[in-house]
Enzyme design. Structure first.
Site, PDB file in Angstrom:
ATOM      1  N   ASP A  16       0.804  -1.221   0.000  1.00  0.00           N
ATOM      2  CA  ASP A  16       0.000   0.000   0.000  1.00  0.00           C
ATOM      3  C   ASP A  16       0.840   1.276   0.000  1.00  0.00           C
ATOM      4  O   ASP A  16       1.924   1.333   0.586  1.00  0.00           O
ATOM      5  CB  ASP A  16      -0.918  -0.010   1.232  1.00  0.00           C
ATOM      6  CG  ASP A  16      -2.050   0.979   1.129  1.00  0.00           C
ATOM      7  OD1 ASP A  16      -2.627   1.103   0.033  1.00  0.00           O
ATOM      8  OD2 ASP A  16      -2.370   1.618   2.144  1.00  0.00           O
ATOM      9  N   ASN A  56     -10.275   1.011   3.147  1.00  0.00           N
ATOM     10  CA  ASN A  56      -9.011   0.880   3.868  1.00  0.00           C
ATOM     11  C   ASN A  56      -9.130   1.344   5.318  1.00  0.00           C
ATOM     12  O   ASN A  56      -9.645   2.440   5.586  1.00  0.00           O
ATOM     13  CB  ASN A  56      -7.928   1.711   3.193  1.00  0.00           C
ATOM     14  CG  ASN A  56      -7.444   1.106   1.888  1.00  0.00           C
ATOM     15  OD1 ASN A  56      -8.067   0.199   1.350  1.00  0.00           O
ATOM     16  ND2 ASN A  56      -6.341   1.611   1.371  1.00  0.00           N
TER      17      ASN A  56
END
Length: 282
Positions: A83, A232
């Site tokens: 990420d 997220n």
């Protein structure tokens, strides 16, 4: 079991549900995410950020191997995602370390540079079967940058620009700025649901909501209904972890065995993960 992010996103999008992606910093984070997914009976994504790699001395291999081992041993479908990658060198490690997906983050660059760098990252990733997410707009609150007002002019993602960006880069998913911000410890964010719906109509790829720790349950449900797919979550786990450690050491300040306070910390994160997963999957 270890699965591909692309498959989980496709399934969630088809079902009209949200797919939760949780940040991994320590082994306890990975174990808590796996345990929460097993309790909730739904899949999840374990994601390791560039900042987490920096915390581990700039070495991806050890934390990636540990997280992969946790995913493989779990009965829940779990995917491995790299990420907020800004470093091209780190991007190149995604394939060798077994990541099925990566979020390449060129959002701090000018629009033109963002498009160019992201298109190159997508070409590289697709040649290796890697699903690539990118960001357009500015979701503030990242480490190393000053606070950013999520409601400031020019911050939010423009649908027309998003359509051009997806066409020019070939990304598989798009993280958009719609009112949330990273690192929020209170769930007070208000999202622009009309903008989410407009972005869903403007681009052919799944939308990603970053900074979801600061978004209330009702706002998250509405965001998924409007078109958000990958959600997220990071800070919410750290808040639960730290609160449990702090409470234990306040009660037993002479304790020195980390297993004694990391056990409740891991359980607190597991409860947080379970709650988010049940919320997203409804």
């Amino acid at each position: 079991m270890l699965v591909r992010t692309a498959d989980l996103v496709t399934d969630a999008r088809a079902a009209g549900t949200g797919l939760a992606a949780f940040n991994v910093i320590t082994l306890e984070h990975a174990e808590a995410i796996a345990a929460g997914a097993e309790r909730a009976g739904v899949p999840a994504v374990l994601q390791i950020s560039e900042n987490a790699v920096k915390f581990h001395g700039g070495r991806l291999s050890a934390v990636a191997a540990a997280t992969t081992a946790v995913a493989r041993a779990s009965s829940a479908p779990l995917a491995l995602h790299l990420d907020h990658v800004e470093s091209v060198d780190l991007l190149r490690q995604a394939h060798t370390e077994g990541f099925g997906s990566v979020m390449f983050d060129a959002s701090r660059r000018t629009y033109g540079d963002n498009v160019k760098a992201t298109a190159e990252a997508v070409r590289w990733g697709h040649q290796r079967g890697i699903w690539v997410e990118a960001e357009l707009g500015r979701v503030g609150g990242k480490d190393g940058e000053p606070p950013l007002d999520a409601h400031a002019p020019g911050v939010r993602t423009d649908p027309a620009e998003a359509a051009a960006y997806v066409a020019d880069t070939g990304v598989d998913a798009l993280a958009v700025a719609v009112g949330s911000t990273h690192a929020m410890t209170e769930r007070t964010a208000t999202l622009d649901h009309a903008l989410i719906a407009a972005l869903k109509d403007a681009v052919p790829v799944p939308l990603v909501l970053h900074g979801s720790s600061g978004v209330p349950d009702t706002e998250i449900r509405a965001a998924v209904a409007a078109g958000m797919v990958k959600i997220n979550v990071g800070t919410a786990l750290n808040t639960a972890y730290t609160a449990a450690v702090r409470a234990f050491l306040t009660e037993d300040p002479k304790s020195v065995d980390p297993r004694r306070y990391l056990h409740p910390a891991r359980e607190a994160m597991t409860e947080t993960v379970t709650a988010f997963l049940r919320l997203f999957s409804r």
